[in-house]
Design a protein around this motif. Structure first.
Motif, PDB file in Angstrom:
ATOM      1  N   HIS A   5       0.825  -1.208   0.000  1.00  0.00           N
ATOM      2  CA  HIS A   5       0.000   0.000   0.000  1.00  0.00           C
ATOM      3  C   HIS A   5       0.855   1.252   0.000  1.00  0.00           C
ATOM      4  O   HIS A   5       0.354   2.349  -0.183  1.00  0.00           O
ATOM      5  CB  HIS A   5      -0.933   0.025   1.213  1.00  0.00           C
ATOM      6  CG  HIS A   5      -0.242   0.262   2.515  1.00  0.00           C
ATOM      7  ND1 HIS A   5       0.456  -0.715   3.168  1.00  0.00           N
ATOM      8  CD2 HIS A   5      -0.135   1.378   3.267  1.00  0.00           C
ATOM      9  CE1 HIS A   5       0.943  -0.208   4.289  1.00  0.00           C
ATOM     10  NE2 HIS A   5       0.606   1.056   4.372  1.00  0.00           N
ATOM     11  N   CYS A  10      -5.012   1.878   3.027  1.00  0.00           N
ATOM     12  CA  CYS A  10      -6.369   2.382   2.782  1.00  0.00           C
ATOM     13  C   CYS A  10      -6.603   2.504   1.282  1.00  0.00           C
ATOM     14  O   CYS A  10      -5.676   2.835   0.540  1.00  0.00           O
ATOM     15  CB  CYS A  10      -6.550   3.761   3.396  1.00  0.00           C
ATOM     16  SG  CYS A  10      -6.368   3.805   5.182  1.00  0.00           S
ATOM     17  N   VAL A  11      -7.845   2.262   0.871  1.00  0.00           N
ATOM     18  CA  VAL A  11      -8.203   2.460  -0.541  1.00  0.00           C
ATOM     19  C   VAL A  11      -9.395   3.390  -0.635  1.00  0.00           C
ATOM     20  O   VAL A  11     -10.176   3.537   0.306  1.00  0.00           O
ATOM     21  CB  VAL A  11      -8.515   1.125  -1.260  1.00  0.00           C
ATOM     22  CG1 VAL A  11      -7.263   0.268  -1.371  1.00  0.00           C
ATOM     23  CG2 VAL A  11      -9.636   0.377  -0.582  1.00  0.00           C
ATOM     24  N   ARG A  55     -12.913   4.577  -1.352  1.00  0.00           N
ATOM     25  CA  ARG A  55     -14.268   4.046  -1.503  1.00  0.00           C
ATOM     26  C   ARG A  55     -15.157   5.078  -2.207  1.00  0.00           C
ATOM     27  O   ARG A  55     -15.982   4.753  -3.042  1.00  0.00           O
ATOM     28  CB  ARG A  55     -14.831   3.685  -0.124  1.00  0.00           C
ATOM     29  CG  ARG A  55     -16.281   3.281  -0.102  1.00  0.00           C
ATOM     30  CD  ARG A  55     -16.532   1.973  -0.827  1.00  0.00           C
ATOM     31  NE  ARG A  55     -17.930   1.623  -0.735  1.00  0.00           N
ATOM     32  CZ  ARG A  55     -18.383   0.504  -0.168  1.00  0.00           C
ATOM     33  NH1 ARG A  55     -17.555  -0.378   0.325  1.00  0.00           N
ATOM     34  NH2 ARG A  55     -19.666   0.262  -0.118  1.00  0.00           N
ATOM     35  N   ARG A  75     -12.316   1.711  10.576  1.00  0.00           N
ATOM     36  CA  ARG A  75     -11.675   1.504   9.265  1.00  0.00           C
ATOM     37  C   ARG A  75     -11.896   2.686   8.327  1.00  0.00           C
ATOM     38  O   ARG A  75     -11.276   2.757   7.267  1.00  0.00           O
ATOM     39  CB  ARG A  75     -12.254   0.263   8.583  1.00  0.00           C
ATOM     40  CG  ARG A  75     -12.005  -1.047   9.294  1.00  0.00           C
ATOM     41  CD  ARG A  75     -12.745  -2.165   8.582  1.00  0.00           C
ATOM     42  NE  ARG A  75     -12.283  -2.328   7.211  1.00  0.00           N
ATOM     43  CZ  ARG A  75     -13.063  -2.744   6.204  1.00  0.00           C
ATOM     44  NH1 ARG A  75     -14.343  -3.029   6.417  1.00  0.00           N
ATOM     45  NH2 ARG A  75     -12.573  -2.882   5.001  1.00  0.00           N
ATOM     46  N   VAL A  96      -7.856  -1.531   4.583  1.00  0.00           N
ATOM     47  CA  VAL A  96      -7.981  -2.905   4.073  1.00  0.00           C
ATOM     48  C   VAL A  96      -6.780  -3.727   4.542  1.00  0.00           C
ATOM     49  O   VAL A  96      -5.731  -3.160   4.860  1.00  0.00           O
ATOM     50  CB  VAL A  96      -8.047  -2.935   2.522  1.00  0.00           C
ATOM     51  CG1 VAL A  96      -9.349  -2.336   2.023  1.00  0.00           C
ATOM     52  CG2 VAL A  96      -6.841  -2.243   1.898  1.00  0.00           C
ATOM     53  N   GLU A 129      -3.497  -6.042   3.989  1.00  0.00           N
ATOM     54  CA  GLU A 129      -2.448  -5.927   2.957  1.00  0.00           C
ATOM     55  C   GLU A 129      -2.735  -6.823   1.747  1.00  0.00           C
ATOM     56  O   GLU A 129      -2.381  -6.475   0.625  1.00  0.00           O
ATOM     57  CB  GLU A 129      -1.086  -6.279   3.553  1.00  0.00           C
ATOM     58  CG  GLU A 129      -0.627  -5.317   4.630  1.00  0.00           C
ATOM     59  CD  GLU A 129       0.333  -4.251   4.122  1.00  0.00           C
ATOM     60  OE1 GLU A 129       0.717  -4.296   2.946  1.00  0.00           O
ATOM     61  OE2 GLU A 129       0.669  -3.377   4.930  1.00  0.00           O
ATOM     62  N   HIS A 130      -3.377  -7.984   1.992  1.00  0.00           N
ATOM     63  CA  HIS A 130      -3.592  -8.882   0.845  1.00  0.00           C
ATOM     64  C   HIS A 130      -4.557  -8.294  -0.180  1.00  0.00           C
ATOM     65  O   HIS A 130      -4.650  -8.781  -1.311  1.00  0.00           O
ATOM     66  CB  HIS A 130      -4.019 -10.284   1.298  1.00  0.00           C
ATOM     67  CG  HIS A 130      -5.406 -10.352   1.882  1.00  0.00           C
ATOM     68  ND1 HIS A 130      -6.539 -10.295   1.114  1.00  0.00           N
ATOM     69  CD2 HIS A 130      -5.825 -10.469   3.163  1.00  0.00           C
ATOM     70  CE1 HIS A 130      -7.608 -10.382   1.901  1.00  0.00           C
ATOM     71  NE2 HIS A 130      -7.197 -10.482   3.145  1.00  0.00           N
ATOM     72  N   HIS A 131      -5.281  -7.228   0.177  1.00  0.00           N
ATOM     73  CA  HIS A 131      -6.138  -6.544  -0.799  1.00  0.00           C
ATOM     74  C   HIS A 131      -5.326  -6.170  -2.048  1.00  0.00           C
ATOM     75  O   HIS A 131      -5.842  -6.193  -3.159  1.00  0.00           O
ATOM     76  CB  HIS A 131      -6.722  -5.274  -0.169  1.00  0.00           C
ATOM     77  CG  HIS A 131      -7.495  -4.404  -1.118  1.00  0.00           C
ATOM     78  ND1 HIS A 131      -8.864  -4.468  -1.250  1.00  0.00           N
ATOM     79  CD2 HIS A 131      -7.080  -3.467  -2.012  1.00  0.00           C
ATOM     80  CE1 HIS A 131      -9.255  -3.609  -2.165  1.00  0.00           C
ATOM     81  NE2 HIS A 131      -8.199  -2.979  -2.646  1.00  0.00           N
ATOM     82  N   PHE A 132      -4.041  -5.813  -1.850  1.00  0.00           N
ATOM     83  CA  PHE A 132      -3.210  -5.309  -2.937  1.00  0.00           C
ATOM     84  C   PHE A 132      -2.539  -6.423  -3.734  1.00  0.00           C
ATOM     85  O   PHE A 132      -1.916  -6.147  -4.749  1.00  0.00           O
ATOM     86  CB  PHE A 132      -2.137  -4.363  -2.388  1.00  0.00           C
ATOM     87  CG  PHE A 132      -2.722  -3.131  -1.762  1.00  0.00           C
ATOM     88  CD1 PHE A 132      -3.054  -2.028  -2.537  1.00  0.00           C
ATOM     89  CD2 PHE A 132      -2.973  -3.088  -0.406  1.00  0.00           C
ATOM     90  CE1 PHE A 132      -3.610  -0.898  -1.963  1.00  0.00           C
ATOM     91  CE2 PHE A 132      -3.523  -1.949   0.179  1.00  0.00           C
ATOM     92  CZ  PHE A 132      -3.840  -0.866  -0.603  1.00  0.00           C
ATOM     93  N   HIS A 154      -4.012  -9.947  -3.987  1.00  0.00           N
ATOM     94  CA  HIS A 154      -4.789 -11.087  -4.466  1.00  0.00           C
ATOM     95  C   HIS A 154      -5.540 -10.824  -5.753  1.00  0.00           C
ATOM     96  O   HIS A 154      -6.182 -11.707  -6.278  1.00  0.00           O
ATOM     97  CB  HIS A 154      -5.709 -11.644  -3.361  1.00  0.00           C
ATOM     98  CG  HIS A 154      -6.989 -10.897  -3.170  1.00  0.00           C
ATOM     99  ND1 HIS A 154      -7.059  -9.678  -2.548  1.00  0.00           N
ATOM    100  CD2 HIS A 154      -8.260 -11.213  -3.519  1.00  0.00           C
ATOM    101  CE1 HIS A 154      -8.311  -9.265  -2.517  1.00  0.00           C
ATOM    102  NE2 HIS A 154      -9.056 -10.179  -3.102  1.00  0.00           N
ATOM    103  N   HIS A 155      -5.415  -9.601  -6.315  1.00  0.00           N
ATOM    104  CA  HIS A 155      -6.065  -9.326  -7.610  1.00  0.00           C
ATOM    105  C   HIS A 155      -5.087  -9.403  -8.770  1.00  0.00           C
ATOM    106  O   HIS A 155      -5.445  -9.094  -9.892  1.00  0.00           O
ATOM    107  CB  HIS A 155      -6.712  -7.944  -7.594  1.00  0.00           C
ATOM    108  CG  HIS A 155      -7.878  -7.863  -6.677  1.00  0.00           C
ATOM    109  ND1 HIS A 155      -9.027  -8.595  -6.869  1.00  0.00           N
ATOM    110  CD2 HIS A 155      -8.078  -7.171  -5.538  1.00  0.00           C
ATOM    111  CE1 HIS A 155      -9.884  -8.347  -5.899  1.00  0.00           C
ATOM    112  NE2 HIS A 155      -9.322  -7.496  -5.067  1.00  0.00           N
TER     113      HIS A 155
END
Ligand SMILES: CC(C)(COP(=O)(O)OP(=O)(O)OC[C@H]1O[C@@H](n2cnc3c(N)ncnc32)[C@H](O)[C@@H]1OP(=O)(O)O)[C@@H](O)C(=O)NCCC(=O)NCCSC(=O)Cc1ccccc1
Length: 144
Positions: free
Chosen positions: A6, A78-79, A81, A109, A134, A136-139, A141-142
Protein backbone atom coordinates in the motif's frame (compact mmCIF):
# COMPACT_ATOMS: atom_id res chain seq x y z
CA UNK A 1 13.31 -5.19 3.11
CA UNK A 2 9.94 -6.32 1.76
CA UNK A 3 7.99 -3.51 0.19
CA UNK A 4 4.57 -3.02 1.77
CA UNK A 5 2.19 -2.85 -1.18
CA UNK A 6 0.00 0.00 0.00
CA UNK A 7 3.01 2.26 0.33
CA UNK A 8 4.34 4.54 -2.38
CA UNK A 9 7.09 2.91 -4.39
CA UNK A 10 5.11 0.91 -6.93
CA UNK A 11 6.66 2.37 -10.06
CA UNK A 12 3.83 1.05 -12.23
CA UNK A 13 1.31 3.32 -10.49
CA UNK A 14 -0.38 5.50 -13.11
CA UNK A 15 -0.55 8.44 -10.73
CA UNK A 16 2.88 8.41 -9.05
CA UNK A 17 5.05 5.72 -10.65
CA UNK A 18 8.10 6.46 -12.79
CA UNK A 19 7.46 3.47 -15.07
CA UNK A 20 3.85 4.23 -15.99
CA UNK A 21 3.78 5.25 -19.64
CA UNK A 22 1.95 8.57 -19.88
CA UNK A 23 1.58 8.56 -16.09
CA UNK A 24 0.82 11.58 -13.96
CA UNK A 25 4.08 11.61 -11.96
CA UNK A 26 2.63 13.10 -8.76
CA UNK A 27 5.60 13.90 -6.53
CA UNK A 28 5.68 14.92 -2.90
CA UNK A 29 7.44 18.23 -2.24
CA UNK A 30 6.60 18.88 1.41
CA UNK A 31 4.80 17.62 4.46
CA UNK A 32 3.26 18.79 7.71
CA UNK A 33 1.75 17.20 10.80
CA UNK A 34 -1.49 16.15 9.11
CA UNK A 35 -0.94 16.45 5.40
CA UNK A 36 1.23 16.63 2.33
CA UNK A 37 2.06 19.01 -0.49
CA UNK A 38 2.76 17.54 -3.90
CA UNK A 39 3.14 18.66 -7.51
CA UNK A 40 2.03 17.33 -10.85
CA UNK A 41 2.73 18.63 -14.34
CA UNK A 42 0.09 17.29 -16.70
CA UNK A 43 0.75 16.86 -20.41
CA UNK A 44 -0.95 16.74 -23.76
CA UNK A 45 -2.10 13.15 -23.23
CA UNK A 46 -4.04 14.33 -20.15
CA UNK A 47 -6.14 16.98 -21.93
CA UNK A 48 -9.91 17.05 -22.12
CA UNK A 49 -9.93 20.28 -24.14
CA UNK A 50 -7.01 22.20 -25.67
CA UNK A 51 -4.62 23.14 -22.88
CA UNK A 52 -6.97 21.99 -20.12
CA UNK A 53 -6.66 18.81 -18.08
CA UNK A 54 -9.43 16.24 -18.33
CA UNK A 55 -11.59 16.14 -15.20
CA UNK A 56 -10.94 12.46 -14.63
CA UNK A 57 -7.22 13.17 -14.59
CA UNK A 58 -7.72 15.97 -12.08
CA UNK A 59 -9.71 13.55 -9.92
CA UNK A 60 -6.86 11.04 -10.20
CA UNK A 61 -4.20 13.46 -8.96
CA UNK A 62 -6.43 14.50 -6.06
CA UNK A 63 -7.04 10.83 -5.23
CA UNK A 64 -3.31 10.18 -5.36
CA UNK A 65 -2.28 13.01 -3.07
CA UNK A 66 -4.84 11.81 -0.51
CA UNK A 67 -3.49 8.26 -0.78
CA UNK A 68 0.07 9.49 -0.26
CA UNK A 69 -1.10 11.56 2.70
CA UNK A 70 -2.81 8.62 4.39
CA UNK A 71 0.36 6.60 4.00
CA UNK A 72 2.39 9.43 5.50
CA UNK A 73 0.01 10.33 8.35
CA UNK A 74 -1.55 6.99 9.28
CA UNK A 75 0.69 4.34 7.72
CA UNK A 76 -2.37 2.15 7.31
CA UNK A 77 -3.32 0.48 4.02
CA UNK A 78 -6.37 2.38 2.78
CA UNK A 79 -8.20 2.46 -0.54
CA UNK A 80 -10.62 4.93 -2.04
CA UNK A 81 -14.27 4.05 -1.50
CA UNK A 82 -15.81 7.40 -2.44
CA UNK A 83 -14.38 10.55 -3.98
CA UNK A 84 -16.41 13.71 -4.55
CA UNK A 85 -14.76 16.38 -6.67
CA UNK A 86 -15.65 20.03 -7.23
CA UNK A 87 -14.14 21.39 -10.44
CA UNK A 88 -13.95 25.11 -9.70
CA UNK A 89 -11.83 26.35 -12.60
CA UNK A 90 -9.78 24.78 -15.42
CA UNK A 91 -6.50 23.09 -14.54
CA UNK A 92 -3.89 23.84 -17.21
CA UNK A 93 -1.45 21.37 -18.70
CA UNK A 94 2.26 22.03 -19.11
CA UNK A 95 2.68 23.88 -15.80
CA UNK A 96 3.17 22.66 -12.25
CA UNK A 97 -0.07 22.22 -10.33
CA UNK A 98 0.19 22.22 -6.55
CA UNK A 99 -1.66 19.53 -4.65
CA UNK A 100 -2.45 19.68 -0.95
CA UNK A 101 -4.16 17.00 1.14
CA UNK A 102 -5.16 16.44 4.72
CA UNK A 103 -6.58 13.59 6.70
CA UNK A 104 -9.65 15.04 8.44
CA UNK A 105 -11.20 12.17 10.42
CA UNK A 106 -10.68 8.55 11.30
CA UNK A 107 -13.48 6.32 12.57
CA UNK A 108 -12.52 2.68 12.79
CA UNK A 109 -11.68 1.50 9.26
CA UNK A 110 -13.17 4.66 7.77
CA UNK A 111 -10.90 7.58 7.01
CA UNK A 112 -12.01 10.91 5.62
CA UNK A 113 -9.65 13.22 3.80
CA UNK A 114 -9.69 16.24 1.52
CA UNK A 115 -7.43 17.59 -1.18
CA UNK A 116 -7.04 20.68 -3.32
CA UNK A 117 -5.38 21.37 -6.67
CA UNK A 118 -4.03 24.92 -6.94
CA UNK A 119 -2.68 26.89 -9.86
CA UNK A 120 -1.57 30.54 -9.70
CA UNK A 121 -2.54 30.49 -6.01
CA UNK A 122 -6.16 29.68 -6.89
CA UNK A 123 -7.95 26.49 -5.87
CA UNK A 124 -8.97 24.96 -9.20
CA UNK A 125 -10.44 21.71 -7.87
CA UNK A 126 -11.06 20.11 -4.51
CA UNK A 127 -12.04 16.65 -3.35
CA UNK A 128 -13.50 14.98 -0.30
CA UNK A 129 -12.78 11.30 0.03
CA UNK A 130 -13.84 8.33 2.08
CA UNK A 131 -11.08 5.77 2.32
CA UNK A 132 -11.34 2.35 3.95
CA UNK A 133 -8.56 0.49 5.67
CA UNK A 134 -7.98 -2.91 4.07
CA UNK A 135 -5.75 -5.88 4.84
CA UNK A 136 -2.45 -5.93 2.96
CA UNK A 137 -3.59 -8.88 0.84
CA UNK A 138 -6.14 -6.54 -0.80
CA UNK A 139 -3.21 -5.31 -2.94
CA UNK A 140 -1.89 -8.71 -3.92
CA UNK A 141 -4.79 -11.09 -4.47
CA UNK A 142 -6.06 -9.33 -7.61
CA UNK A 143 -2.84 -9.75 -9.58
CA UNK A 144 -3.47 -11.10 -13.05
C1 LIG B 1 -12.48 -2.72 0.57
C2 LIG B 1 -13.64 -1.80 0.16
C3 LIG B 1 -13.16 -0.35 -0.01
C4 LIG B 1 -14.68 -1.75 1.27
O1 LIG B 1 -15.40 -2.97 1.26
P1 LIG B 1 -15.70 -3.69 2.64
O2 LIG B 1 -14.42 -4.06 3.31
O3 LIG B 1 -16.67 -4.78 2.32
O4 LIG B 1 -16.38 -2.56 3.54
P2 LIG B 1 -17.88 -1.98 3.57
O5 LIG B 1 -18.54 -1.98 2.24
O6 LIG B 1 -18.59 -2.64 4.72
O7 LIG B 1 -17.57 -0.44 3.96
C5 LIG B 1 -16.79 -0.13 5.12
C6 LIG B 1 -17.52 0.99 5.88
O8 LIG B 1 -17.65 2.15 5.04
C7 LIG B 1 -19.02 2.56 5.01
N1 LIG B 1 -19.30 3.15 3.70
C8 LIG B 1 -19.13 2.56 2.51
N2 LIG B 1 -19.45 3.43 1.53
C9 LIG B 1 -19.83 4.57 2.14
C10 LIG B 1 -20.24 5.84 1.67
N3 LIG B 1 -20.34 6.10 0.34
N4 LIG B 1 -20.53 6.78 2.56
C11 LIG B 1 -20.43 6.55 3.90
N5 LIG B 1 -20.02 5.37 4.42
C12 LIG B 1 -19.73 4.39 3.53
C13 LIG B 1 -19.81 1.27 5.27
O9 LIG B 1 -21.12 1.56 5.75
C14 LIG B 1 -18.93 0.63 6.32
O10 LIG B 1 -19.17 1.29 7.57
P3 LIG B 1 -19.20 0.49 8.98
O11 LIG B 1 -17.84 -0.19 9.10
O12 LIG B 1 -20.32 -0.50 8.85
O13 LIG B 1 -19.42 1.56 10.00
C15 LIG B 1 -14.28 -2.33 -1.16
O14 LIG B 1 -15.47 -1.60 -1.41
C16 LIG B 1 -13.32 -2.20 -2.32
O15 LIG B 1 -12.38 -2.98 -2.46
N6 LIG B 1 -13.57 -1.20 -3.20
C17 LIG B 1 -12.63 -0.92 -4.29
C18 LIG B 1 -11.53 0.04 -3.81
C19 LIG B 1 -10.71 0.52 -4.98
O16 LIG B 1 -10.34 -0.23 -5.86
N7 LIG B 1 -10.41 1.85 -4.97
C20 LIG B 1 -9.65 2.44 -6.05
C21 LIG B 1 -8.18 2.07 -5.96
S1 LIG B 1 -7.39 2.77 -4.48
C22 LIG B 1 -6.70 4.24 -5.07
O17 LIG B 1 -6.89 4.60 -6.20
C23 LIG B 1 -5.81 5.01 -4.14
C24 LIG B 1 -4.60 4.22 -3.75
C25 LIG B 1 -3.51 4.06 -4.60
C26 LIG B 1 -2.38 3.32 -4.20
C27 LIG B 1 -2.34 2.74 -2.94
C28 LIG B 1 -3.42 2.90 -2.08
C29 LIG B 1 -4.55 3.65 -2.49
Amino acid sequence: MTRRPHRPGYEGCYACGADAVGGLRVRVVGDGPDGLVANARLGTSHQGAPGIAHGGIVAAVLDEVISLTLWRVLDRPCVTRRLEVDFLAPVPIGRDVELRAQCTETQGRKVRARAEALFDGQVRARADGLFIEVPEHHFTHHRG
